[in-house]
Design a protein around this motif. Structure first.
Motif, PDB file in Angstrom:
ATOM      1  N   ASN A  18      14.528 -10.531  19.275  1.00  0.00           N
ATOM      2  CA  ASN A  18      15.861 -10.389  18.690  1.00  0.00           C
ATOM      3  C   ASN A  18      16.357  -9.002  19.104  1.00  0.00           C
ATOM      4  O   ASN A  18      16.090  -8.007  18.440  1.00  0.00           O
ATOM      5  CB  ASN A  18      15.792 -10.517  17.170  1.00  0.00           C
ATOM      6  CG  ASN A  18      17.155 -10.403  16.507  1.00  0.00           C
ATOM      7  OD1 ASN A  18      18.070  -9.800  17.045  1.00  0.00           O
ATOM      8  ND2 ASN A  18      17.285 -10.973  15.322  1.00  0.00           N
ATOM      9  N   ASN A  19      17.028  -8.941  20.251  1.00  0.00           N
ATOM     10  CA  ASN A  19      17.381  -7.647  20.836  1.00  0.00           C
ATOM     11  C   ASN A  19      18.424  -6.886  20.025  1.00  0.00           C
ATOM     12  O   ASN A  19      18.445  -5.653  20.053  1.00  0.00           O
ATOM     13  CB  ASN A  19      17.850  -7.852  22.269  1.00  0.00           C
ATOM     14  CG  ASN A  19      16.702  -8.113  23.217  1.00  0.00           C
ATOM     15  OD1 ASN A  19      15.913  -7.235  23.505  1.00  0.00           O
ATOM     16  ND2 ASN A  19      16.598  -9.351  23.696  1.00  0.00           N
ATOM     17  N   LEU A  20      19.289  -7.595  19.327  1.00  0.00           N
ATOM     18  CA  LEU A  20      20.255  -6.920  18.467  1.00  0.00           C
ATOM     19  C   LEU A  20      19.526  -6.143  17.375  1.00  0.00           C
ATOM     20  O   LEU A  20      19.808  -4.959  17.130  1.00  0.00           O
ATOM     21  CB  LEU A  20      21.208  -7.941  17.851  1.00  0.00           C
ATOM     22  CG  LEU A  20      22.293  -7.375  16.934  1.00  0.00           C
ATOM     23  CD1 LEU A  20      23.242  -6.466  17.692  1.00  0.00           C
ATOM     24  CD2 LEU A  20      23.077  -8.521  16.271  1.00  0.00           C
ATOM     25  N   GLN A  21      18.556  -6.787  16.743  1.00  0.00           N
ATOM     26  CA  GLN A  21      17.791  -6.124  15.693  1.00  0.00           C
ATOM     27  C   GLN A  21      16.920  -5.013  16.267  1.00  0.00           C
ATOM     28  O   GLN A  21      16.753  -3.953  15.640  1.00  0.00           O
ATOM     29  CB  GLN A  21      16.937  -7.141  14.938  1.00  0.00           C
ATOM     30  CG  GLN A  21      16.150  -6.565  13.773  1.00  0.00           C
ATOM     31  CD  GLN A  21      17.029  -5.975  12.676  1.00  0.00           C
ATOM     32  OE1 GLN A  21      18.235  -6.203  12.654  1.00  0.00           O
ATOM     33  NE2 GLN A  21      16.430  -5.207  11.788  1.00  0.00           N
ATOM     34  N   ALA A  22      16.367  -5.232  17.459  1.00  0.00           N
ATOM     35  CA  ALA A  22      15.571  -4.183  18.104  1.00  0.00           C
ATOM     36  C   ALA A  22      16.420  -2.944  18.336  1.00  0.00           C
ATOM     37  O   ALA A  22      15.970  -1.802  18.134  1.00  0.00           O
ATOM     38  CB  ALA A  22      14.998  -4.695  19.421  1.00  0.00           C
ATOM     39  N   GLY A  23      17.677  -3.147  18.776  1.00  0.00           N
ATOM     40  CA  GLY A  23      18.578  -2.018  18.973  1.00  0.00           C
ATOM     41  C   GLY A  23      18.894  -1.298  17.669  1.00  0.00           C
ATOM     42  O   GLY A  23      18.965  -0.071  17.624  1.00  0.00           O
ATOM     43  N   ARG A  24      19.081  -2.060  16.615  1.00  0.00           N
ATOM     44  CA  ARG A  24      19.364  -1.432  15.310  1.00  0.00           C
ATOM     45  C   ARG A  24      18.178  -0.583  14.848  1.00  0.00           C
ATOM     46  O   ARG A  24      18.360   0.533  14.350  1.00  0.00           O
ATOM     47  CB  ARG A  24      19.682  -2.510  14.278  1.00  0.00           C
ATOM     48  CG  ARG A  24      21.045  -3.155  14.477  1.00  0.00           C
ATOM     49  CD  ARG A  24      21.241  -4.361  13.579  1.00  0.00           C
ATOM     50  NE  ARG A  24      22.583  -4.934  13.734  1.00  0.00           N
ATOM     51  CZ  ARG A  24      22.911  -6.165  13.379  1.00  0.00           C
ATOM     52  NH1 ARG A  24      21.986  -6.941  12.820  1.00  0.00           N
ATOM     53  NH2 ARG A  24      24.136  -6.606  13.556  1.00  0.00           N
TER      54      ARG A  24
END
Length: 250
Positions: free
Chosen positions: A129-135
């Motif tokens: 989940n790259n969005l969550q990884a970025g967060r």
């Protein structure tokens, strides 16, 4: 990371072929965005291990640099061979989505990995989940910077997983008015460009000083770490993504 990677890849073959008897005549392909990267060599090792387990044939194909058009050409070549299934990491969702739809229309199952094309109709996506990884990365950056300073990013605009990571960082950093994103540099999949640009960032002083650099993929992380080392930099923050051994060492 490698053991879960094999487990996920091992899911690929039985899901596509069901409970039927397998044979070496079944050909599966993994199409990667850059087959020279250690990440994809590790993924291919898992892919090959799964192929041995199920008694089928497997091959990794792809470009040797970041080349979305080249990846589309590789995908078309594989589709023309009428394989039993394709696993693909998407360099450009815009370019790859219609190709995936065409493959599915020809009866070829397609799964995306690491970088997705959700509008393509692919069977499903295997990856972070790259969005969550970025967060999570953005929260870590903010904590290490004590909520203030200038941040620059190395990115590959248009690659779905990288775009999602960047959005996640921006979401997290938007809660810290003392942190300013001063640049998002398109390193075009060329870590050498990132290394050269790092020298510029490290030379900036005063209000233009770059306090943190975030590498949204592994290749730039490796070479930016080397630029830090050569400049004996100890007072700036470097964050990199992925688990390549050279990145971890840096």
């Amino acid at each position: 990371m490698r053991r879960p990677l094999f487990v996920l890849l091992a899911i690929f073959l039985p899901v596509l072929a069901g409970c039927t008897r397998h044979s070496k005549d079944e050909h599966y392909y993994l199409i990667a965005t850059n087959i020279n990267l250690p990440y994809w060599k590790a993924a291919n090792a898992g892919f090959q291990k799964a192929a041995v387990q199920y008694g089928v044939s497997a091959e990794m194909r792809g470009t040797t640099t970041f080349d979305p058009q080249g990846e589309v050409a590789e995908f078309r070549t594989v589709v023309a061979r009428k394989p039993a299934g394709i696993l693909v990491s998407v360099a450009s969702a815009e370019l790859m989505a219609p190709e995936i739809r065409a493959a599915l229309g020809a009866g070829i199952p397609v799964i995306t990995m690491d970088s997705d094309a959700p509008g393509s109709g692919r069977l499903y996506f295997i990856g972070t989940n790259n969005l969550q990884a970025g967060r999570l990365g953005g929260q870590r950056v903010a904590a290490k910077m004590n909520g203030k300073g200038n941040v620059a990013f190395f990115s590959i605009p248009g690659q779905p997983n990288i775009d999602e990571r960047l959005k996640g960082y921006k979401d997290a950093l938007s809660h810290y008015p003392g942190i300013k994103i001063v640049d998002v540099f398109d390193m075009k999949g060329d870590s050498g460009l990132a290394m050269d640009q790092t020298r510029d960032y490290l030379s900036r002083t005063g209000a233009n000083r770059v306090d943190a650099i975030v590498c949204l993929e592994a290749a730039s992380g490796r070479d930016v770490a080397e630029a830090f080392r050569r400049a004996a930099v100890k007072d700036r923050l470097l964050v990199a993504m992925d688990t390549d051994q050279t990145v971890l060492q840096g």
